[in-house]
Design an enzyme around this catalytic site. Sequence first.
Site, PDB file in Angstrom:
ATOM      1  N   HIS A   1      -8.788   2.147  -2.785  1.00 47.54           N
ATOM      2  CA  HIS A   1      -7.365   1.900  -2.534  1.00 47.54           C
ATOM      3  C   HIS A   1      -7.134   0.700  -1.618  1.00 47.54           C
ATOM      4  O   HIS A   1      -6.020   0.193  -1.531  1.00 47.54           O
ATOM      5  CB  HIS A   1      -6.720   3.141  -1.914  1.00 47.54           C
ATOM      6  CG  HIS A   1      -6.596   4.267  -2.901  1.00 47.54           C
ATOM      7  ND1 HIS A   1      -5.406   4.581  -3.521  1.00 47.54           N
ATOM      8  CD2 HIS A   1      -7.517   5.131  -3.399  1.00 47.54           C
ATOM      9  CE1 HIS A   1      -5.600   5.594  -4.355  1.00 47.54           C
ATOM     10  NE2 HIS A   1      -6.875   5.950  -4.291  1.00 47.54           N
TER      11      HIS A   1
ATOM     12  N   ASP B   1      -3.520  -6.022   2.488  1.00 51.55           N
ATOM     13  CA  ASP B   1      -3.177  -4.680   2.001  1.00 51.55           C
ATOM     14  C   ASP B   1      -3.759  -4.516   0.606  1.00 51.55           C
ATOM     15  O   ASP B   1      -3.715  -5.460  -0.193  1.00 51.55           O
ATOM     16  CB  ASP B   1      -1.645  -4.543   1.928  1.00 51.55           C
ATOM     17  CG  ASP B   1      -1.151  -3.154   2.310  1.00 51.55           C
ATOM     18  OD1 ASP B   1      -1.905  -2.189   2.081  1.00 51.55           O
ATOM     19  OD2 ASP B   1      -0.030  -3.039   2.811  1.00 51.55           O
TER      20      ASP B   1
HETATM   21  P1  ADQ Z   1      -1.186   2.930   2.818  1.00 47.64           P
HETATM   22  O1  ADQ Z   1      -1.907   1.970   3.705  1.00 47.64           O
HETATM   23  O2  ADQ Z   1      -0.768   4.214   3.425  1.00 47.64           O
HETATM   24  O3  ADQ Z   1      -2.021   3.239   1.499  1.00 47.64           O
HETATM   25  P2  ADQ Z   1       1.314   2.007   1.314  1.00 47.64           P
HETATM   26  O4  ADQ Z   1       0.895   1.748  -0.067  1.00 47.64           O
HETATM   27  O5  ADQ Z   1       2.264   0.972   1.826  1.00 47.64           O
HETATM   28  O6  ADQ Z   1       0.095   2.053   2.315  1.00 47.64           O
HETATM   29  O7  ADQ Z   1       2.117   3.365   1.558  1.00 47.64           O
HETATM   30  C1  ADQ Z   1       1.844   4.537   0.999  1.00 47.64           C
HETATM   31  C2  ADQ Z   1       3.055   5.481   1.013  1.00 47.64           C
HETATM   32  O8  ADQ Z   1       3.375   5.950   2.312  1.00 47.64           O
HETATM   33  C3  ADQ Z   1       4.332   4.927   0.405  1.00 47.64           C
HETATM   34  O9  ADQ Z   1       4.756   5.853  -0.543  1.00 47.64           O
HETATM   35  C4  ADQ Z   1       5.315   4.867   1.577  1.00 47.64           C
HETATM   36  O10 ADQ Z   1       6.643   5.158   1.196  1.00 47.64           O
HETATM   37  C5  ADQ Z   1       4.793   5.932   2.506  1.00 47.64           C
HETATM   38  N1  ADQ Z   1       5.068   5.565   3.898  1.00 47.64           N
HETATM   39  C6  ADQ Z   1       4.522   4.541   4.580  1.00 47.64           C
HETATM   40  N2  ADQ Z   1       5.014   4.509   5.840  1.00 47.64           N
HETATM   41  C7  ADQ Z   1       5.889   5.520   5.953  1.00 47.64           C
HETATM   42  C8  ADQ Z   1       6.731   5.996   7.013  1.00 47.64           C
HETATM   43  N3  ADQ Z   1       6.760   5.391   8.194  1.00 47.64           N
HETATM   44  N4  ADQ Z   1       7.499   7.068   6.771  1.00 47.64           N
HETATM   45  C9  ADQ Z   1       7.478   7.673   5.563  1.00 47.64           C
HETATM   46  N5  ADQ Z   1       6.710   7.270   4.531  1.00 47.64           N
HETATM   47  C10 ADQ Z   1       5.922   6.208   4.713  1.00 47.64           C
HETATM   48  C11 ADQ Z   1      -3.279   2.829   0.930  1.00 47.64           C
HETATM   49  C12 ADQ Z   1      -3.537   1.318   0.905  1.00 47.64           C
HETATM   50  C13 ADQ Z   1      -2.408   0.598   0.179  1.00 47.64           C
HETATM   51  C14 ADQ Z   1      -2.242   1.188  -1.228  1.00 47.64           C
HETATM   52  C15 ADQ Z   1      -2.144   2.712  -1.175  1.00 47.64           C
HETATM   53  C16 ADQ Z   1      -2.190   3.320  -2.576  1.00 47.64           C
HETATM   54  O11 ADQ Z   1      -3.673   0.822   2.229  1.00 47.64           O
HETATM   55  O12 ADQ Z   1      -2.677  -0.794   0.095  1.00 47.64           O
HETATM   56  O13 ADQ Z   1      -1.066   0.659  -1.807  1.00 47.64           O
HETATM   57  O14 ADQ Z   1      -3.222   3.277  -0.450  1.00 47.64           O
HETATM   58  O15 ADQ Z   1      -3.325   2.930  -3.263  1.00 47.64           O
END
Ligand code: ADQ
Length: 475
Positions: free
Chosen positions: A163, A371
């Site tokens: 991921h 990211d």
């Molecule tokens: P994350 O680093 O967690 O995931 P991201 O893809 O931006 O990053 O977010 C994942 C989910 O968390 C989204 O659905 C978002 O809405 C939710 N989210 C984030 N911050 C939040 C907050 N403060 N409050 C509520 N909800 C929140 C990892 C990788 C990413 C990749 C994903 C999926 O780092 O690059 O896109 O996995 O593969």
Amino acid sequence: MGSDMSTGRLVIVSNRLGDPRKPAAGGLAVAVGDALARSGGLWFGWSGKVVEGGAPGEGEVHHQRSGDVQLVTIDLSKADHDTYYAGYSNQALWPAFHYRLDLADFASGFFAGYQRVNRLFARKLAALLRPDDVIWVHDYHLIPLADELRALGCRHRIGFFLHIPLPPPPILAAIPGHEWLMRSLFAYDLVGLQTRSDADHFARFVQEEAGARALGEGGFEAMGRRVIARAHPIGIDVGEFQRLAASNESRQTEATIKKQYGHRRLLVGVDRLDYSKGLPHRFRAFRELLANYPENRDSATLIQIASPTRESVLAYEDLRHELEGLAGEINGDYGELAWLPIRYMHRVWARRRLPALYRCASVALVTPLRDGMNLVAKEYVAMQDEADPGVLVLSRFAGAAEQMREALLVNPYDIPATAQAIQRALRMPLGERRERHAALLAQVKEHDVHEWSRTFLDTLSAVETRPRDEAASVA
Ligand code: ADQ
């Protein structure tokens, strides 16, 4: 070739589990929950429980059901948690894979703990496997899992999805144990990466460092093993967000935000509080916007939600203080009695309330320094009013930038240029906003999370597997 999933049970392995029937807090849980909810199967991972004084390499196993899905979790001893999870996964692999060798800690005990827990997972999982299971392993915590399973005689189809980004060879080569890590990826049949550039890094690394032979179409051969490594960009569940947006609560939240900020221009950022997300750079770009384009004063308001994460790791504590300091400075320098430039909230925002936030914002700031994909960029686009959409300002270093070319792409390290792009977003004429949004929305809808899991599992089912030589294990 189509999927033969009807003949095999799906087994998902990830560090943490979600409940496939409940709306989840984020990325992996939503994506994986979706695949399991469709086919049923087994989901295996850490319970989240840490046992003080527990024996390393051991842990109690718990069984639960959620509809058609069997949830199997295992507790970790404190020593395993500190070395496998907090240590090697989050203080070595996470920073290094996000190009932050300066933040990486390669303490030797970390690596041993990582191996030990992967071996523990393999042992407990192997006992539950049926002959026709198809196994899908997720993320950097579990890179050597297939190799450990193979060492136990497991001949199943096993896929892996990373991921987070895969950095270029010179950065990978700086990780102690990188040869072992990369070799263990050859125990999988299919390795999915977020972007073509990650897949390219994989190709270069295995050829340069492991002497692998390229077989075409993402296939590589080394050490008598074959693996296919390809870009499988993850998407979101557009339908889920549309349903959330239509709920009464979401409409009410939207009305409240509009009432409170109706005469302002809202910008939104939603992230985990992680140094990869570039939050201090974002705050500085916003300050530059207020300094260079004074017409935004008493108007532009940045709502930044940053959920707490990995708080036991020092780098996260430092980041928290830096952000609080910056938000305070900017509000102190520019704020008025009736206007605070930055509303910074250090907490999780309930998923069901996210659509309202996205819909009220004229601009989304998705400006990570690095990211894997970034799903917030896709969620924001999916939630816009097509007749009057907002503008996505997106870092060129987010995996999402490879697909979302119609966003305003920025280099987040270049703070004046990012401020300029934000100004452009705030001033963008309706026609251009609609044109860019329509193209982005089509992309987000076409490459959604259902397509992602279906194409990955179809490819995994179609991979030609060869008779396995257990002795070829590199464990
Ligand atoms: P994350 O680093 O967690 O995931 P991201 O893809 O931006 O990053 O977010 C994942 C989910 O968390 C989204 O659905 C978002 O809405 C939710 N989210 C984030 N911050 C939040 C907050 N403060 N409050 C509520 N909800 C929140 C990892 C990788 C990413 C990749 C994903 C999926 O780092 O690059 O896109 O996995 O593969």
